[in-house]
Structure formats: C-alpha cells, structure tokens
Design an enzyme around this catalytic site. Sequence first.
Site, mmCIF file in Angstrom:
data_model
loop_
_atom_site.group_PDB
_atom_site.id
_atom_site.type_symbol
_atom_site.label_atom_id
_atom_site.label_comp_id
_atom_site.label_asym_id
_atom_site.label_seq_id
_atom_site.Cartn_x
_atom_site.Cartn_y
_atom_site.Cartn_z
ATOM 1 N N GLU A 139 41.514 42.981 34.772
ATOM 2 C CA GLU A 139 40.612 43.963 35.400
ATOM 3 C C GLU A 139 39.713 44.644 34.360
ATOM 4 O O GLU A 139 38.581 44.991 34.653
ATOM 5 C CB GLU A 139 41.414 45.035 36.148
ATOM 6 C CG GLU A 139 42.020 44.574 37.457
ATOM 7 C CD GLU A 139 40.981 44.349 38.563
ATOM 8 O OE1 GLU A 139 40.178 45.250 38.817
ATOM 9 O OE2 GLU A 139 40.979 43.243 39.144
ATOM 10 N N CYS A 182 44.730 36.733 47.415
ATOM 11 C CA CYS A 182 45.700 37.504 46.633
ATOM 12 C C CYS A 182 47.090 37.065 47.072
ATOM 13 O O CYS A 182 47.428 37.159 48.265
ATOM 14 C CB CYS A 182 45.475 38.986 46.958
ATOM 15 S SG CYS A 182 46.685 40.100 46.231
ATOM 16 N N ASP A 192 40.735 40.764 47.619
ATOM 17 C CA ASP A 192 41.833 40.798 46.643
ATOM 18 C C ASP A 192 41.965 42.241 46.179
ATOM 19 O O ASP A 192 41.114 43.095 46.476
ATOM 20 C CB ASP A 192 41.501 39.870 45.459
ATOM 21 C CG ASP A 192 42.564 39.913 44.360
ATOM 22 O OD1 ASP A 192 43.769 39.877 44.686
ATOM 23 O OD2 ASP A 192 42.201 40.001 43.172
ATOM 24 N N SER A 193 43.001 42.492 45.368
ATOM 25 C CA SER A 193 43.156 43.831 44.804
ATOM 26 C C SER A 193 42.060 44.133 43.787
ATOM 27 O O SER A 193 41.910 45.286 43.388
ATOM 28 C CB SER A 193 44.510 43.933 44.097
ATOM 29 O OG SER A 193 44.538 43.028 43.008
ATOM 30 N N HIS A 230 44.560 36.531 39.614
ATOM 31 C CA HIS A 230 43.929 37.017 38.375
ATOM 32 C C HIS A 230 44.187 36.065 37.199
ATOM 33 O O HIS A 230 43.408 36.011 36.259
ATOM 34 C CB HIS A 230 44.485 38.395 37.989
ATOM 35 C CG HIS A 230 43.926 39.545 38.768
ATOM 36 N ND1 HIS A 230 44.216 39.774 40.091
ATOM 37 C CD2 HIS A 230 43.074 40.543 38.386
ATOM 38 C CE1 HIS A 230 43.596 40.865 40.498
ATOM 39 N NE2 HIS A 230 42.889 41.349 39.482
ATOM 40 N N CYS A 260 49.314 34.339 40.767
ATOM 41 C CA CYS A 260 48.498 35.533 41.004
ATOM 42 C C CYS A 260 47.077 35.102 40.715
ATOM 43 O O CYS A 260 46.820 34.404 39.717
ATOM 44 C CB CYS A 260 48.918 36.665 40.064
ATOM 45 S SG CYS A 260 47.720 38.025 39.976
HETATM 46 N N1 DGL Z 1 45.411 38.930 42.480
HETATM 47 C C1 DGL Z 1 46.637 39.385 42.998
HETATM 48 C C2 DGL Z 1 47.625 38.337 43.345
HETATM 49 O O1 DGL Z 1 47.236 37.210 43.528
HETATM 50 C C3 DGL Z 1 46.949 40.764 42.802
HETATM 51 C C4 DGL Z 1 47.677 41.263 41.756
HETATM 52 C C5 DGL Z 1 47.775 42.751 41.631
HETATM 53 O O2 DGL Z 1 46.874 43.480 42.026
HETATM 54 O O3 DGL Z 1 48.824 43.149 41.119
HETATM 55 O O4 DGL Z 1 48.792 38.576 43.460
#
Ligand code: DGL
Length: 262
Positions: A160, A81, A18-19, A193, A191
């Site tokens: 984050e 992600c 993931d990011s 997160h 998302c």
């Molecule tokens: N966790 C991510 C997603 O599901 C990434 C969000 C991001 O880095 O902007 O989209």
Amino acid sequence: MTDGVPHPLADGFVGVFDSGVGGVSVLQHLVRELPGEDFRYFGDSAHAPYGGKSADEVYRLSRTIADRMLADGAKALVIACNTATSAAAAQLREAYPQVPVVGVEPALKPAVLAGGSKKVLVMATEVTLALDKFHQLEERWAQGAQVVPVACGGLVECVERGDLDDPSVIEVLERLVGRYRGEVDRVVLGCTHYPFVRTQIAQVLGDVTFFDGGAGTARQLRRLLEQDGLLRDGDQGVVSFSSSIDTPAELALYRRFFEMPC
Ligand code: DGL
C-alpha cells in the site's frame, strides 16, 4: 441472452473492489480477458488492511462497497480480494441474486497439481487462513502435498505504501518466510497484493514457482457474463479508479500499479 437480443444490462460496468491497491493485480487479468468491458475499480485503502480485522467487519465494509456499486449500475461484481471473498462472497451472492458475483481464492489446486518435490507455501492474510473457505480448499486439494500456510501480517502495508524497492519490503519478507528458503518449490500468492512483490519474494525464497487466482477469476467472470447474456465484446472498454483515500496521489498509485507487470 435469448434470440440474439442483447440483455438490457449488458452495457453496464463491472465493479471490482479490494481493500486497496492489491486487486489491481486481478484487474489486469480481467482487462486482458475481457477487453470490451468497462471496469470501475474501488480500493478501500482508508480501511486497509482487511486481513487483521474480524470477518464481520470485512463483511460490513464489503457490503457497503457492493451496495454502492450496484446502486451505480454495476452489472457484475468482482471481489478482487481473497480476504473479502472468504468473509463476504457467500452473503453477497445471497443478497444480490440478480448479478454475477465473482471472488478470488488461493490457487492451491493448480499449485498441488503442478507437482514438485518440496512443500507448497501458501501466503495469505490471517482472516483468509482462519476462515472455512481455506480449510475446505485444503481438505479438497492438499492431496498429501505438504501445505504450509503463512499469515503474512505487515506485507499488505508495504505494498500500500507503493515503494516496492524500499529495503523494508525484503526485511518484512525475511521475517515472514525467510525460514522456508530452500524448503519450498511452489508458492501460492493468496492475497491480491502479493503479486506486486513477486520479485522480492523470489529474492528471499530462491527458485520457486508462483500461483495466484487472478487468471482463474477472469475466466470465471467471462463464463458467468456469457451465461447471463451480459458479455460486451465491443471496442476497448473504459477502466476507471476510485478509492476511499480520494487524493490524486492515491489514484496515481493505482494507475501506476495497473501498468506494472505482476
Ligand atoms: N488484497 C487482499 C486479499 O487478497 C487484502 C488484504 C488486506 O487488506 O489485508 O486478501
């Protein structure tokens, strides 16, 4: 699998990325669904958020991570992600036809099918909502439901930072979705997160039901591993973490989130 002979790659690990820390919410589902597998999680926190970057840039970052995981011996990849799935899953599947590549997408279908009297709010990143994948999902599943997509810039950064009790999280949510309080009864967390701030979102929106893609992604990984004879149903597997911010504090954050109910 043929004739009960284990696939030579069955002992490999599943690479999950993931990011940043968000994909850990998917990892929780993966480990619950497939406890015998080894999972190696990589969070690209140095480059988070992905959601405001161009689709090309998200593809480039995803490709670099996937190349490295495969070179290290991954037997399957999970793009944990939504943003990277929208920007890169099709190209990664084309680039690596030899391994299962599983993505995650906004759980619009179960949210619509659940029924309700109010609108369905879809919280996701700018990139996820702008790309074709989401438009196709909407076309296929909205079925007359009133779908309200909201690009939630700033929310990934809150997660984050790791301090989910900080008042700024509620301030950001008020700014993003406060105006929908009382107007929606279902919320798609598009998302990975966002499941970590489910409680805070409910605090702002009131009585809503949440939907996310984590469990579906885990079931899809099981299906593909089974199909390719790659499933390892042995003892408890090993889960390890790494990040492009390679510090003890960052890795401790990932482990803390891994233990957090979401
Ligand atoms: N966790 C991510 C997603 O599901 C990434 C969000 C991001 O880095 O902007 O989209």
